[in-house]
Design a protein around this motif. Structure first.
Motif, PDB file in Angstrom:
ATOM      1  N   SER A 228       0.852  -1.188   0.000  1.00 56.89           N
ATOM      2  CA  SER A 228       0.000   0.000   0.000  1.00 56.89           C
ATOM      3  C   SER A 228       0.885   1.234   0.000  1.00 56.89           C
ATOM      4  O   SER A 228       1.981   1.238   0.568  1.00 56.89           O
TER       5      SER A 228
ATOM      6  N   GLY B 160       1.128   5.555   0.326  1.00 56.40           N
ATOM      7  CA  GLY B 160       0.430   6.740   0.817  1.00 56.40           C
ATOM      8  C   GLY B 160       1.404   7.792   1.311  1.00 56.40           C
ATOM      9  O   GLY B 160       2.554   7.504   1.646  1.00 56.40           O
TER      10      GLY B 160
ATOM     11  N   PRO C 191       1.126  10.299   4.223  1.00 59.76           N
ATOM     12  CA  PRO C 191       0.303  10.773   5.344  1.00 59.76           C
ATOM     13  C   PRO C 191       0.787  12.068   5.997  1.00 59.76           C
ATOM     14  O   PRO C 191       0.181  12.536   6.956  1.00 59.76           O
TER      15      PRO C 191
ATOM     16  N   SER D 277      -1.558  14.924   7.107  1.00 55.28           N
ATOM     17  CA  SER D 277      -2.449  14.580   8.225  1.00 55.28           C
ATOM     18  C   SER D 277      -1.702  14.613   9.561  1.00 55.28           C
ATOM     19  O   SER D 277      -2.316  14.596  10.623  1.00 55.28           O
TER      20      SER D 277
ATOM     21  N   GLN E 153      -4.928  14.809  -4.544  1.00 58.27           N
ATOM     22  CA  GLN E 153      -5.878  14.171  -3.639  1.00 58.27           C
ATOM     23  C   GLN E 153      -5.143  13.281  -2.630  1.00 58.27           C
ATOM     24  O   GLN E 153      -5.438  13.308  -1.427  1.00 58.27           O
ATOM     25  N   MET E 154      -4.170  12.503  -3.114  1.00 62.24           N
ATOM     26  CA  MET E 154      -3.417  11.613  -2.208  1.00 62.24           C
ATOM     27  C   MET E 154      -2.634  12.431  -1.176  1.00 62.24           C
ATOM     28  O   MET E 154      -2.544  12.057  -0.004  1.00 62.24           O
TER      29      MET E 154
ATOM     30  N   SER F 299      -5.235  14.251   1.296  1.00 56.01           N
ATOM     31  CA  SER F 299      -6.017  13.341   2.152  1.00 56.01           C
ATOM     32  C   SER F 299      -5.120  12.495   3.042  1.00 56.01           C
ATOM     33  O   SER F 299      -5.481  12.162   4.171  1.00 56.01           O
TER      34      SER F 299
ATOM     35  N   ASP G  63      -4.677   9.519   2.489  1.00 58.68           N
ATOM     36  CA  ASP G  63      -5.224   8.155   2.442  1.00 58.68           C
ATOM     37  C   ASP G  63      -4.349   7.242   1.587  1.00 58.68           C
ATOM     38  O   ASP G  63      -3.998   7.590   0.455  1.00 58.68           O
ATOM     39  N   PRO G  64      -3.991   6.050   2.111  1.00 59.22           N
ATOM     40  CA  PRO G  64      -3.190   5.121   1.307  1.00 59.22           C
ATOM     41  C   PRO G  64      -4.033   4.435   0.234  1.00 59.22           C
ATOM     42  O   PRO G  64      -5.252   4.357   0.343  1.00 59.22           O
ATOM     43  N   ILE G  65      -3.353   3.950  -0.793  1.00 61.39           N
ATOM     44  CA  ILE G  65      -4.031   3.183  -1.840  1.00 61.39           C
ATOM     45  C   ILE G  65      -3.395   1.793  -1.930  1.00 61.39           C
ATOM     46  O   ILE G  65      -2.237   1.600  -1.580  1.00 61.39           O
TER      47      ILE G  65
END
Ligand code: COA
Length: 240
Positions: free
Chosen positions: A127, A129, A131, A134, A158-159, A162, A164-166
């Protein structure tokens, strides 16, 4: 060396393993320094033709070591160390191909390290991301520049915003990685690519890498001039 990095070489293929598995290969200052030394050893060794970057244990890297945050003697000192030993610039501009073989977490600087490599293979459990935002920071290993140059700038934004991991599958769909393989096939897949590249003319590889990496910072006209100049130099040196 204290072993935060393991550097091995066989048949022209260098394997650099991030080796702090107990903390998911979180990158501390020591690992950063050892990475610097290992990357320079790879760059300067004429017998080392391709680099595979990977992580020991359960992850590629969970990013900067959070327990290091705020421990540099001073902000000025931390900035000076980064300027003098710009490990990310070194990785990006290596004149030999680099392959990130990513499994488990590739977060923050872990994700960014993979983006500084030329090719990325992911295991199906990977995964990716960033972070940092955040956590009140911004990416600092090039992620704000490399991610939007690798995938669509809007999706990169967006990544980054946010955090958020993908998944590996999503990373492949977005073309963040070139290939996804089952976890137990990752090393063999990376070695297969490395073996193919190790058979290529090293000067042709070096000039192609330079044309692409430097060209991304140029206008089309200047990039075409760079390509012509590098092609002429290669021909003058007697390659194909
Ligand atoms: N810095 C320092 N230590 C880290 C770390 C990091 N970035 N990421 C993981 N670790 C350590 C954990 O503290 C833990 O240590 P412990 O066993 O002494 O408690 C160990 O690695 C295993 O991590 P754990 O959190 O137990 O694994 P998990 O599978 O439950 O969760 C993560 C994995 C990656 C989701 C979680 O560890 C995490 O969020 N890490 C921080 C990631 C991050 O924000 N990185 C970017 C920093 S800018």
């Amino acid at each position: 060396m204290s072993g935060t990095i393991v550097y091995e070489k066989t048949d022209g293929i260098a394997r650099l393993t991030l080796n702090r598995p107990a903390v998911l290969n979180a990158l501390n200052l020591e690992m950063r320094d050892e990475l610097w030394d290992a990357l320079r050893a790879f760059r300067d060794d004429p017998d080392a033709r391709v680099l595979v970057l990977r992580g020991a244990g359960k992850a590629f890297s969970a990013g900067a070591d959070i327990s290091d945050f705020g421990t540099a003697p001073s902000l000025a000192e931390a900035r000076r160390a980064r300027r003098e030993r710009d490990v990310w610039d070194l990785l990006l501009h290596l004149p030999k191909p680099t392959i990130a073989a990513v499994h488990g977490y590739a977060l923050g600087a872990g994700c960014e390290m993979s983006l500084l490599c030329d090719l990325r293979i992911a295991a199906d459990d990977a995964s990716f991301g960033l972070p940092e935002v955040s956590l009140g920071y911004i990416p600092s290993a090039g992620g704000t520049q490399t991610l939007p140059r690798t995938i669509s700038p809007g999706v990169a934004m967006q990544m980054i915003l946010s955090g958020d991991p993908i998944s590996a599958e999503e990373a492949y769909r977005l073309r963040l990685v070139h290939r996804v393989v089952p976890r137990d096939e990752l090393d063999a897949a990376a070695d297969g690519w490395a073996r193919t590249l190790a058979e290529r003319d090293p000067r042709a590889l070096a000039y192609a890498l330079e044309a692409v990496v430097r060209g991304l910072d140029l206008s089309l006209a200047d990039g075409l001039a760079l390509e012509a100049a590098l092609g002429n130099r290669l021909r003058a040196e007697g390659a194909a």
